[in-house]
Enzyme design. Structure first.
Site, PDB file in Angstrom:
ATOM      1  N   HIS A 265     -11.060  -4.784   8.899  1.00 36.36           N
ATOM      2  CA  HIS A 265     -11.589  -4.665   7.534  1.00 36.36           C
ATOM      3  C   HIS A 265     -12.946  -3.969   7.498  1.00 36.36           C
ATOM      4  O   HIS A 265     -13.711  -4.168   6.553  1.00 36.36           O
ATOM      5  CB  HIS A 265     -11.783  -6.048   6.899  1.00 36.36           C
ATOM      6  CG  HIS A 265     -10.532  -6.740   6.454  1.00 36.36           C
ATOM      7  ND1 HIS A 265      -9.617  -7.261   7.320  1.00 36.36           N
ATOM      8  CD2 HIS A 265     -10.062  -7.022   5.216  1.00 36.36           C
ATOM      9  CE1 HIS A 265      -8.635  -7.843   6.636  1.00 36.36           C
ATOM     10  NE2 HIS A 265      -8.867  -7.715   5.360  1.00 36.36           N
TER      11      HIS A 265
ATOM     12  N   GLU B 142       0.817  -1.220   0.000  1.00 33.97           N
ATOM     13  CA  GLU B 142       0.000   0.000   0.000  1.00 33.97           C
ATOM     14  C   GLU B 142       0.847   1.265   0.000  1.00 33.97           C
ATOM     15  O   GLU B 142       0.506   2.256  -0.634  1.00 33.97           O
ATOM     16  CB  GLU B 142      -0.944   0.011   1.195  1.00 33.97           C
ATOM     17  CG  GLU B 142      -2.121  -0.952   1.069  1.00 33.97           C
ATOM     18  CD  GLU B 142      -1.741  -2.386   1.294  1.00 33.97           C
ATOM     19  OE1 GLU B 142      -0.646  -2.648   1.841  1.00 33.97           O
ATOM     20  OE2 GLU B 142      -2.525  -3.274   0.922  1.00 33.97           O
TER      21      GLU B 142
ATOM     22  N   PHE C 131      -9.440  -2.127   1.062  1.00 29.03           N
ATOM     23  CA  PHE C 131     -10.232  -1.740   2.232  1.00 29.03           C
ATOM     24  C   PHE C 131      -9.568  -0.483   2.803  1.00 29.03           C
ATOM     25  O   PHE C 131      -8.341  -0.394   2.817  1.00 29.03           O
ATOM     26  CB  PHE C 131     -10.194  -2.836   3.315  1.00 29.03           C
ATOM     27  CG  PHE C 131     -10.928  -4.098   2.951  1.00 29.03           C
ATOM     28  CD1 PHE C 131     -12.194  -4.350   3.464  1.00 29.03           C
ATOM     29  CD2 PHE C 131     -10.356  -5.035   2.110  1.00 29.03           C
ATOM     30  CE1 PHE C 131     -12.878  -5.526   3.136  1.00 29.03           C
ATOM     31  CE2 PHE C 131     -11.036  -6.202   1.774  1.00 29.03           C
ATOM     32  CZ  PHE C 131     -12.301  -6.449   2.287  1.00 29.03           C
TER      33      PHE C 131
ATOM     34  N   ASP D 176      -9.079   0.337   5.649  1.00 27.77           N
ATOM     35  CA  ASP D 176      -8.235  -0.011   6.798  1.00 27.77           C
ATOM     36  C   ASP D 176      -6.752  -0.128   6.424  1.00 27.77           C
ATOM     37  O   ASP D 176      -5.886   0.068   7.262  1.00 27.77           O
ATOM     38  CB  ASP D 176      -8.710  -1.338   7.388  1.00 27.77           C
ATOM     39  CG  ASP D 176     -10.216  -1.400   7.519  1.00 27.77           C
ATOM     40  OD1 ASP D 176     -10.712  -1.372   8.650  1.00 27.77           O
ATOM     41  OD2 ASP D 176     -10.921  -1.442   6.484  1.00 27.77           O
ATOM     42  N   PHE D 177      -6.478  -0.475   5.182  1.00 28.21           N
ATOM     43  CA  PHE D 177      -5.085  -0.700   4.784  1.00 28.21           C
ATOM     44  C   PHE D 177      -4.325   0.609   4.578  1.00 28.21           C
ATOM     45  O   PHE D 177      -3.127   0.608   4.341  1.00 28.21           O
ATOM     46  CB  PHE D 177      -4.995  -1.559   3.517  1.00 28.21           C
ATOM     47  CG  PHE D 177      -5.766  -2.849   3.588  1.00 28.21           C
ATOM     48  CD1 PHE D 177      -6.146  -3.385   4.814  1.00 28.21           C
ATOM     49  CD2 PHE D 177      -6.119  -3.530   2.435  1.00 28.21           C
ATOM     50  CE1 PHE D 177      -6.875  -4.563   4.890  1.00 28.21           C
ATOM     51  CE2 PHE D 177      -6.843  -4.711   2.499  1.00 28.21           C
ATOM     52  CZ  PHE D 177      -7.223  -5.232   3.724  1.00 28.21           C
ATOM     53  N   ILE D 178      -5.023   1.736   4.692  1.00 28.14           N
ATOM     54  CA  ILE D 178      -4.336   3.018   4.546  1.00 28.14           C
ATOM     55  C   ILE D 178      -3.310   3.193   5.663  1.00 28.14           C
ATOM     56  O   ILE D 178      -2.341   3.944   5.516  1.00 28.14           O
ATOM     57  CB  ILE D 178      -5.340   4.203   4.543  1.00 28.14           C
ATOM     58  CG1 ILE D 178      -4.653   5.490   4.066  1.00 28.14           C
ATOM     59  CG2 ILE D 178      -5.960   4.425   5.906  1.00 28.14           C
ATOM     60  CD1 ILE D 178      -4.130   5.466   2.680  1.00 28.14           C
TER      61      ILE D 178
END
Ligand SMILES: Cc1ncc(C[n+]2csc(CCOP(=O)(O)OP(=O)(O)O)c2C)c(N)n1
Lengths: 319, 323
Positions: free
Chosen positions: B129, B60, B83, B85-87
């Site tokens: 997630h 990411e 998702f 959340d992966f930021i």
């Protein structure tokens, strides 16, 4: 390497336990009885089993989103796992974590992980704690070929090596990160080659040969316990199912799957055990029957267990 | 005009912008042949090829950073994270790099990137997630934050986001992908920063975003049956925020409820409430009420998750407390 009969049988049982557990999950997921996502470990049983059988109960481990096999191999309780995956109050995480977040701190299982590459740095911390406390524990970090490209994984490899930590990185190279084949996500063929960049041993093993995995990881664990620092073991394997249950798998061909299914690690190990007379056909049948019963009991336990109470929602946000 | 899902509307927007401007390209995990985690990029790889629909490794930080770098170098990247959340993995590349380049470089750099991320709970995906993180992004100068609730808005806003010369955070909701509505076939834009009144009313203003717009409309129906007329305002963008439309609505209805799925504490509602308190306190007949998620991570088990997500019942209840 001379492994005791007890160890060999334990490994065989573990592989079968994972296999059956996963096959049951496959069915229950298809029947709509399991919420969320399920990432099955079918076909990769030799990696978790070979690696975890090189650890003691107090050694620590970080897992991945595809964690059921790792957890069972480290000694995870069938019933508590099943109940968690079914979202029940009696599960490992009281129904709050689900398949991707199961942990058992008493067994050194620091959690499955929904974040790809999330485990590496945690394993570094665990290994540091072991070294700091002179506890003689080793930490083991499972990670996929996809995860090997995350900065976090590379950062963990570097830090573990710079600090000479008792850490074993076990790469499960099943060829794909969801739909992305290895050849499109990295230029190297062997992830183990990257170990050279961090000045640690990098070893490639047949990930469908439980004894080969066990031997390589045991060697790395020995080094780690001797204070010689981390190692990277790459296990070449394959996942039989899609990335998650429901994945149509358009990105890979049937022949490839067939080729790998023919290398099923379980009959392969079974043949060795029969040949060396470690087990008889009757023993094998008895083991499989017993495991089937255990798994059935776990399913029954999960299904009979209550769902969590909404009054528990705010529990455990803070200590 | 035809009936399309939110997902098809987004796909339309991407396709039309790629056709219009060859500097537009897509990057992300499994966006190619696989068609994207939730299917938004379906078919684009087949039309535009591997150079313009780029599958990336699972990195990411490199995806977001590469989008920023490509943007500063003259392209118009549309990056996808599977998702929101992966930021977390890519935070520095977003907050310290892409968001700040123009300002730090004295206005010399232009960073026309779009970052698409699905958020929200409701599919049993558990704590890592399922989050709604819009307030993180609202808080960073240099970013724009778009959060569409309907297929029509999704298409027009995504086209505007791609054409915008700034980093735009584009937040989709997983549970909205399947909803349908009228969407023009041709290309069109919606101004970033312009709220939409989704339903007119006179007794209370409900400001709602994303999935909560639908819960608010449902709540408005229920309230109507009890003789309370609710106006539903969808800001559509949280940065810039259309304070004028919100304040005007409050001046008309004299009451405000704000509903979002993000955790209520320090959520987007806090900013909206403060803004209304500053600009229209005298018009309020009652305290401002917020409806948001409780202050805990998103739980896995279905009964807990359902309980966690705010719904129309919570909104009705909030309105009744002040009306
Ligand atoms: C930071 C992050 N990015 C993306 C994902 C989505 N995702 C989940 S598993 C996965 C593939 C992981 O591949 P690999 O590490 O090779 O493990 P495998 O699935 O093959 O066991 C992806 C992209 C995620 N969970 N976390």
């Amino acid at each position: 390497m001379a492994l005791s009969k007890k160890t060999l049988i334990h490994m065989f049982e573990t592989m079968n336990r994972i296999r059956l557990f996963e096959q049951q999950l496959q069915e229950f997921f298809a029947a709509g009885e399991i919420p969320g996502f399920v990432h099955l470990y079918l076909g990769e049983e030799a990696v978790a089993t070979g690696a975890c059988s090189a650890l003691t109960e107090t050694d620590m481990m970080t897992s991945t989103h595809r964690g059921h096999g790792h957890l069972l191999a480290k000694g995870g309780d069938l019933k508590l796992m099943m109940a968690e995956i079914f979202g029940r109050q009696t599960g490992y995480c009281k129904g709050k974590g689900g398949s991707m977040h199961i942990a058992d701190l008493d067994l050194g299982i620091l959690g499955a992980n929904g974040i790809v590459g999330g485990g590496g740095p945690l394993a570094v911390g665990a290994a540091f704690a072991a070294k700091y406390k002179k506890s003689d524990q080793v930490a083991l970090c499972f990670f996929g070929d996809g995860a090997s490209n995350q900065g976090t994984t590379q950062e963990a490899l570097n830090m573990a090596s710079a600090w000479k930590l008792p850490l074993v990185f076990v790469n499960e190279n099943n060829g794909y990160g969801i739909s992305c084949p290895q050849c499109k996500s990295m230029a190297v063929v062997d992830i183990a080659d990257r170990a050279a960049a961090y000045d640690m041993p990098g070893v490639v093993v047949d990930g469908n040969d439980v004894l080969a995995v066990h031997e390589a990881v045991s060697e790395a664990v020995k080094r780690a316990r001797n204070g010689e620092g981390p190692s990277l073991i790459e296990c070449k394997t394959y996942r039989w199912r899609g990335h998650f249950e429901g994945d149509a798998c358009v990105y890979r061909c049937a022949e490839e799957l067939e080729e790998w299914m023919a290398k099923d690690p379980i009959p392969r190990f079974e043949a060795k055990l029969l040949e060396s007379k470690t087990l008889s056909k009757k023993d094998v049948a008895a083991i499989k029957e017993r495991i089937a019963k255990d798994v059935d009991e776990a399913v029954a336990f999960a299904k009979e267990s209550p769902m969590p109470q909404t009054s528990a929602l705010m529990d455990d946000v803070y200590a | 005009m035809s009936e399309k899902t939110y997902l098809q509307a987004l796909n339309d927007a991407l396709r039309q912008e790629m056709e219009r401007d060859e500097n537009v390209f897509i990057l992300g995990e499994d966006v190619g042949q696989f068609g994207g985690c939730f299917g938004v990029t379906q078919g684009l790889f087949e039309t535009f090829g591997e150079e313009r629909v780029k599958d990336t490794p699972i990195t990411e930080s490199a995806i977001v950073g590469a989008a920023g770098g490509a943007a500063v170098a003259g392209l118009r990247p549309v990056a996808e994270l599977m998702f929101v959340d992966f930021i977390g993995v890519a935070m520095d590349q977003l907050f310290n790099q892409a968001a700040k380049m123009r300002f730090m470089f004295g206005g010399k750099a232009t960073v026309p990137m779009t970052l698409r991320m699905p958020q929200g709970a409701g599919i049993g995906a558990a704590a890592q997630h399922s989050q709604s993180l819009e307030s993180w992004f609202m808080h960073i100068p240099g970013l724009k934050v778009v959060i569409p609730s309907t297929p029509y808005d999704a298409k027009g806003l995504l086209i505007s986001a791609i054409r915008d010369d700034n980093p735009v955070i584009f937040l989709e909701h997983k549970l909205l992908y399947g909803i349908s509505g009228e969407v023009p076939d041709e290309s069109y834009t919606i101004d970033i920063g312009k709220a939409d009144i989704k339903r007119e009313g006179t007794d209370v203003t409900i400001v709602a975003t994303s999935l909560m717009v639908h819960s608010a409309l449902d709540a408005a129906d229920k309230l109507q049956a009890e003789g309370i007329s609710a106006e539903v305002v969808d800001p559509r963008c949280l940065q810039p925020l259309d304070s004028e439309t919100i304040v005007n609505s409050v001046k008309k209805t004299h009451a405000l409820v704000i509903a979002h799925e993000a955790v209520q504490f320090a959520g987007p509602g806090a900013e909206i409430a403060a803004m209304v308190a500053e600009e229209a306190l005298d018009y309020l007949d009652a305290p401002i009420k917020r409806v948001g998620a409780p202050f805990c991570p998103v739980p896995f088990s279905p009964p807990l998750e359902q309980f966690y997500i705010p719904d129309s019942g919570n909104i009705v209840e909030a309105v009744k407390r002040i009306r």
